[in-house]
Design an enzyme around this catalytic site. Structure first.
Site, PDB file in Angstrom:
ATOM      1  N   TRP A  43       1.989 -21.608  47.377  1.00 31.13           N
ATOM      2  CA  TRP A  43       1.516 -22.693  48.245  1.00 31.13           C
ATOM      3  C   TRP A  43       0.753 -22.151  49.446  1.00 31.13           C
ATOM      4  O   TRP A  43       0.266 -22.906  50.258  1.00 31.13           O
ATOM      5  CB  TRP A  43       2.684 -23.487  48.813  1.00 31.13           C
ATOM      6  CG  TRP A  43       3.696 -23.977  47.861  1.00 31.13           C
ATOM      7  CD1 TRP A  43       3.692 -23.884  46.496  1.00 31.13           C
ATOM      8  CD2 TRP A  43       4.908 -24.643  48.208  1.00 31.13           C
ATOM      9  NE1 TRP A  43       4.828 -24.440  45.989  1.00 31.13           N
ATOM     10  CE2 TRP A  43       5.599 -24.927  47.006  1.00 31.13           C
ATOM     11  CE3 TRP A  43       5.482 -25.034  49.422  1.00 31.13           C
ATOM     12  CZ2 TRP A  43       6.825 -25.567  46.985  1.00 31.13           C
ATOM     13  CZ3 TRP A  43       6.701 -25.674  49.399  1.00 31.13           C
ATOM     14  CH2 TRP A  43       7.371 -25.949  48.186  1.00 31.13           C
TER      15      TRP A  43
HETATM   16 FE1  SF4 Z   1       3.492 -18.211  48.523  1.00 34.52          FE
HETATM   17 FE2  SF4 Z   1       4.993 -16.719  50.160  1.00 34.52          FE
HETATM   18 FE3  SF4 Z   1       5.016 -19.390  50.387  1.00 34.52          FE
HETATM   19 FE4  SF4 Z   1       6.163 -18.161  48.299  1.00 34.52          FE
HETATM   20  S1  SF4 Z   1       6.804 -18.005  50.460  1.00 34.52           S
HETATM   21  S2  SF4 Z   1       4.833 -19.983  48.235  1.00 34.52           S
HETATM   22  S3  SF4 Z   1       4.746 -16.449  47.919  1.00 34.52           S
HETATM   23  S4  SF4 Z   1       3.252 -18.018  50.770  1.00 34.52           S
END
Ligand code: SF4
Ligand code: SF4
Length: 154
Positions: A43
């Site tokens: 995301w």
């Molecule tokens: Fe992407 Fe990091 Fe969010 Fe997981 S925690 S969705 S890897 S940005």
């Protein structure tokens, strides 16, 4: 661009694994370093970037604050209670800003179970559960009157 991990900085602590809401940060069993197993499900929420104590994760910034060609770095400093952001634009300009890790004290946010169960009338309300109390607004959410809708807000 989803996250990627600088393998030489990662120490395999697993904080990014614990915090990722998509469950896509995993530890490679051979190299003991984190990696994103499903980049197209990222995301770009920055949770792992901010949680990483080694500053080992990079991620594209959202287009509304960092247009194409930029780089963005986030540094979480728990002892100061801050996250520092450095955005470098493709023309060389830099913007740096600091925000608090959180604006309420740890342990002060009520859990849903601390609120009374909704009554029959609550289901007819347009407000979400625990509004407006949870937003610290007294006397209901602000709303436009029918006159303001006709005349515009001045
Ligand atoms: Fe992407 Fe990091 Fe969010 Fe997981 S925690 S969705 S890897 S940005
Ligand atoms: Fe590596 Fe950072 Fe994830 Fe820890 S939080 S495993 S140092 S990428």
């Amino acid at each position: 661009m989803p996250t990627f991990v600088y393998m030489t900085s990662c120490d395999g602590c697993g904080h990014c694994v614990d915090i990722c809401p998509s469950d896509i940060m995993h530890i490679d069993t051979t190299y003991r370093r984190a990696y994103n197993i499903e980049p197209n499900m990222c995301w770009e929420c920055y949770s792992c970037v901010k949680a990483c104590p080694q500053n080992a994760i990079d991620c594209r910034g959202y287009a509304d604050f960092a247009p194409l060609g930029h780089s963005v770095r986030a540094l979480r400093e728990e002892e100061k209670g801050t996250i520092s952001w450095k955005i470098k634009f493709r023309d060389g300009n830099e913007k740096n800003f600091v925000s608090p890790i959180r604006t309420t004290d740890w342990g002060t946010i009520q859990s849903p179970s601390d609120y009374a169960a909704p009554g029959a009338d609550d289901y007819k309300s347009q407000e979400l559960a625990h509004e407006p109390d949870a937003l610290n607004i007294e006397g209901g959410l602000p709303a436009l009157t029918p006159e303001q809708l006709k005349e515009g807000v001045v």
